[in-house]
Scaffold this motif. Structure first.
Motif, mmCIF file in Angstrom:
data_model
loop_
_atom_site.group_PDB
_atom_site.id
_atom_site.type_symbol
_atom_site.label_atom_id
_atom_site.label_comp_id
_atom_site.label_asym_id
_atom_site.label_seq_id
_atom_site.Cartn_x
_atom_site.Cartn_y
_atom_site.Cartn_z
ATOM 1 N N LEU A 85 0.857 -1.181 0.000
ATOM 2 C CA LEU A 85 0.000 0.000 0.000
ATOM 3 C C LEU A 85 0.895 1.233 0.000
ATOM 4 C CD1 LEU A 85 -2.822 1.318 0.249
ATOM 5 C CD2 LEU A 85 -2.590 1.112 2.732
ATOM 6 N N GLY A 86 0.655 2.121 -0.951
ATOM 7 C CA GLY A 86 1.518 3.290 -1.049
ATOM 8 C C GLY A 86 0.751 4.540 -1.409
ATOM 9 N N GLY A 87 1.505 5.627 -1.468
ATOM 10 C CA GLY A 87 0.891 6.885 -1.846
ATOM 11 C C GLY A 87 1.783 8.052 -1.506
ATOM 12 N N TYR A 88 1.324 9.222 -1.910
ATOM 13 C CA TYR A 88 2.109 10.447 -1.754
ATOM 14 C C TYR A 88 1.406 11.391 -0.784
ATOM 15 C CZ TYR A 88 5.367 14.106 -3.119
ATOM 16 O OH TYR A 88 6.348 15.051 -3.106
ATOM 17 N N SER A 89 2.178 12.060 0.041
ATOM 18 C CA SER A 89 1.657 13.087 0.935
ATOM 19 C C SER A 89 0.669 12.464 1.934
ATOM 20 C CB SER A 89 1.013 14.206 0.107
ATOM 21 O OG SER A 89 0.717 15.341 0.884
ATOM 22 N N LEU A 90 -0.562 12.924 1.972
ATOM 23 C CA LEU A 90 -1.526 12.386 2.926
ATOM 24 C C LEU A 90 -1.853 10.925 2.626
ATOM 25 C CD1 LEU A 90 -3.087 13.323 5.436
ATOM 26 C CD2 LEU A 90 -4.993 13.932 3.937
ATOM 27 N N ALA A 91 -1.768 10.523 1.362
ATOM 28 C CA ALA A 91 -1.967 9.112 1.019
ATOM 29 C C ALA A 91 -0.817 8.261 1.552
ATOM 30 C CB ALA A 91 -2.099 8.940 -0.492
ATOM 31 N N GLY A 92 0.371 8.851 1.655
ATOM 32 C CA GLY A 92 1.496 8.151 2.271
ATOM 33 C C GLY A 92 1.271 7.955 3.760
ATOM 34 N N LEU A 93 0.758 8.991 4.415
ATOM 35 C CA LEU A 93 0.420 8.849 5.832
ATOM 36 C C LEU A 93 -0.669 7.799 6.012
ATOM 37 C CD1 LEU A 93 0.736 10.067 8.797
ATOM 38 C CD2 LEU A 93 -1.408 11.241 8.274
ATOM 39 N N PHE A 94 -1.674 7.817 5.130
ATOM 40 C CA PHE A 94 -2.741 6.819 5.216
ATOM 41 C C PHE A 94 -2.169 5.403 5.140
ATOM 42 C CE2 PHE A 94 -5.476 3.868 2.886
ATOM 43 C CZ PHE A 94 -6.540 3.768 3.785
ATOM 44 N N ALA A 95 -1.204 5.191 4.243
ATOM 45 C CA ALA A 95 -0.605 3.856 4.101
ATOM 46 C C ALA A 95 0.106 3.445 5.390
ATOM 47 C CB ALA A 95 0.359 3.845 2.919
ATOM 48 N N LEU A 96 0.841 4.381 5.990
ATOM 49 C CA LEU A 96 1.510 4.086 7.252
ATOM 50 C C LEU A 96 0.482 3.775 8.346
ATOM 51 C CD1 LEU A 96 4.203 6.914 7.157
ATOM 52 C CD2 LEU A 96 4.664 4.455 6.950
ATOM 53 N N TRP A 97 -0.543 4.614 8.437
ATOM 54 C CA TRP A 97 -1.570 4.411 9.456
ATOM 55 C C TRP A 97 -2.297 3.076 9.239
ATOM 56 C CZ3 TRP A 97 -6.769 3.763 8.528
ATOM 57 C CH2 TRP A 97 -7.564 3.640 9.668
ATOM 58 N N THR A 133 -3.691 -3.308 10.631
ATOM 59 C CA THR A 133 -3.789 -4.661 10.095
ATOM 60 C C THR A 133 -2.413 -5.124 9.627
ATOM 61 O OG1 THR A 133 -4.783 -6.029 8.341
ATOM 62 C CG2 THR A 133 -4.410 -3.714 7.825
ATOM 63 N N ASP A 134 -2.219 -6.440 9.628
ATOM 64 C CA ASP A 134 -0.972 -6.999 9.088
ATOM 65 C C ASP A 134 -1.162 -7.500 7.656
ATOM 66 O OD1 ASP A 134 -2.510 -9.257 9.422
ATOM 67 O OD2 ASP A 134 -1.142 -10.271 10.800
ATOM 68 N N LEU A 135 -2.227 -7.038 7.020
ATOM 69 C CA LEU A 135 -2.538 -7.462 5.653
ATOM 70 C C LEU A 135 -1.491 -6.985 4.650
ATOM 71 C CD1 LEU A 135 -4.655 -8.718 3.676
ATOM 72 C CD2 LEU A 135 -5.722 -6.454 3.579
ATOM 73 N N PHE A 136 -0.870 -5.843 4.933
ATOM 74 C CA PHE A 136 0.042 -5.236 3.960
ATOM 75 C C PHE A 136 1.482 -5.697 4.188
ATOM 76 C CE2 PHE A 136 -3.485 -2.215 4.655
ATOM 77 C CZ PHE A 136 -4.092 -2.369 3.413
ATOM 78 N N TYR A 137 2.028 -6.333 3.169
ATOM 79 C CA TYR A 137 3.425 -6.777 3.205
ATOM 80 C C TYR A 137 4.358 -5.576 3.278
ATOM 81 C CZ TYR A 137 7.828 -8.297 1.008
ATOM 82 O OH TYR A 137 9.141 -8.511 0.698
ATOM 83 N N GLY A 138 4.026 -4.524 2.520
ATOM 84 C CA GLY A 138 4.893 -3.356 2.481
ATOM 85 C C GLY A 138 4.107 -2.067 2.439
ATOM 86 N N VAL A 139 4.806 -0.980 2.793
ATOM 87 C CA VAL A 139 4.262 0.367 2.719
ATOM 88 C C VAL A 139 5.228 1.222 1.913
ATOM 89 C CG1 VAL A 139 3.734 2.463 4.017
ATOM 90 C CG2 VAL A 139 2.959 0.259 4.869
ATOM 91 N N ALA A 140 4.702 1.919 0.922
ATOM 92 C CA ALA A 140 5.501 2.798 0.063
ATOM 93 C C ALA A 140 5.046 4.234 0.313
ATOM 94 C CB ALA A 140 5.326 2.408 -1.407
ATOM 95 N N ALA A 141 5.673 4.886 1.288
ATOM 96 C CA ALA A 141 5.219 6.201 1.744
ATOM 97 C C ALA A 141 6.168 7.284 1.237
ATOM 98 C CB ALA A 141 5.136 6.234 3.271
ATOM 99 N N ALA A 142 5.768 7.943 0.155
ATOM 100 C CA ALA A 142 6.587 9.000 -0.446
ATOM 101 C C ALA A 142 6.138 10.354 0.109
ATOM 102 C CB ALA A 142 6.448 8.971 -1.971
ATOM 103 N N SER A 143 7.085 11.082 0.692
ATOM 104 C CA SER A 143 6.785 12.381 1.320
ATOM 105 C C SER A 143 5.513 12.328 2.159
ATOM 106 C CB SER A 143 6.675 13.481 0.254
ATOM 107 O OG SER A 143 7.935 13.779 -0.291
ATOM 108 N N PRO A 144 5.409 11.340 3.063
ATOM 109 C CA PRO A 144 4.178 11.181 3.834
ATOM 110 C C PRO A 144 3.983 12.330 4.824
ATOM 111 C CG PRO A 144 5.884 9.767 4.738
ATOM 112 C CD PRO A 144 6.447 10.372 3.483
ATOM 113 N N SER A 145 2.744 12.605 5.133
ATOM 114 C CA SER A 145 2.394 13.723 6.019
ATOM 115 C C SER A 145 2.570 13.342 7.485
ATOM 116 C CB SER A 145 0.956 14.164 5.750
ATOM 117 O OG SER A 145 0.775 14.511 4.394
ATOM 118 N N VAL A 146 3.806 12.987 7.860
ATOM 119 C CA VAL A 146 4.063 12.563 9.237
ATOM 120 C C VAL A 146 4.090 13.749 10.204
ATOM 121 C CG1 VAL A 146 5.220 10.420 8.610
ATOM 122 C CG2 VAL A 146 6.561 12.521 8.801
ATOM 123 N N TRP A 147 3.835 14.938 9.686
ATOM 124 C CA TRP A 147 3.621 16.112 10.538
ATOM 125 C C TRP A 147 2.230 16.094 11.159
ATOM 126 C CZ3 TRP A 147 -0.776 18.180 8.803
ATOM 127 C CH2 TRP A 147 -1.082 18.029 7.444
#
Length: 227
Positions: free
Chosen positions: A112-124, A129-143
């Protein structure tokens, strides 16, 4: 790589790639990103992996992808905190539909991946859940207010996590956004300390530069074999 359109629920998802894929790549996509998705997938395809990529559209970016309510950071629009509904749509409709209609392997690795707020969503989402093998968080909104404290209490469960940030993103007068650099460094350090397969990459420029390329790099890394 040409796209096919698949209606899942009431959303028109763009699907790229092959049914016999080793990886299923999912990206929550805002209308502002759709023009660049084709180029992003072309870049991802330069890797040697077989993958299926699904761009899942979101209507209200700030509401759909935020894990809880928060006040506006710029402009007037705040955050509605409806990420749980989005995650439920992914796990109960998107993923089962793709697996069934495209006959994907039951044990396919989902990133699950995404950019900006979608990157934060992937991390969250990977804290839920442990369904996602990986997270691709580009410039995630970790602020995002409360995120770092939340992740400490609900650790990311994905096996592989890619993080990136533009080298100018933390240079802002906006006090809320300015913590993004410190937060992502801390998150990376904590994930490494927990034994996660995690990398952190700096990109040149601010937040709005090369979003499609940055996201493509994130997905590529998630599919690579690491030793």
């Amino acid at each position: 790589m040409t796209a096919q359109t698949m209606l899942i629920g009431n959303r028109s998802c763009r699907i790229y790639g092959e049914p016999h894929a080793e990886h299923l790549l999912l990206q929550m996509t805002g209308e502002h990103e759709l023009q660049g998705i084709g180029h992003e997938v072309t870049v991802i395809a330069q890797s040697s992996w077989n993958f299926l990529f699904a761009a899942v559209p979101v209507e209200s970016w700030n509401d759909t992808l935020s894990p809880w309510e928060a006040p506006a950071v710029w402009g007037k629009q705040g955050f509605g905190g409806n990420a749980m509904d989005t995650l439920r749509f992914l796990t109960e409709q998107v993923i089962p539909t793709l697996k069934q209609q495209l006959r994907l392997p039951e044990n396919i690795k989902i990133i699950l991946g995404g950019y900006s707020l979608a990157g934060l969503f992937a991390l969250w989402a990977s804290t839920q859940t442990d369904l996602f093998y990986g997270v691709a968080a580009a410039s995630p909104s970790v602020w995002f207010p409360g995120w770092m404290e939340f992740e400490q209490r609900h650790p990311i469960q994905a096996q592989r996590i890619y993080l990136s940030l533009g080298d100018r993103e933390e240079r802002t007068r906006n006090a809320t956004l300015a913590v993004v650099g410190d937060n992502i460094r801390t998150l990376h350090s904590q994930l490494i300390a927990r034994g996660a397969d995690c990398t952190f990459e700096w990109n040149s420029g601010g937040h709005f530069k090369d979003a499609d390329l940055r996201t493509a790099k994130a997905f590529q890394w998630g599919m690579e074999e690491h030793t």
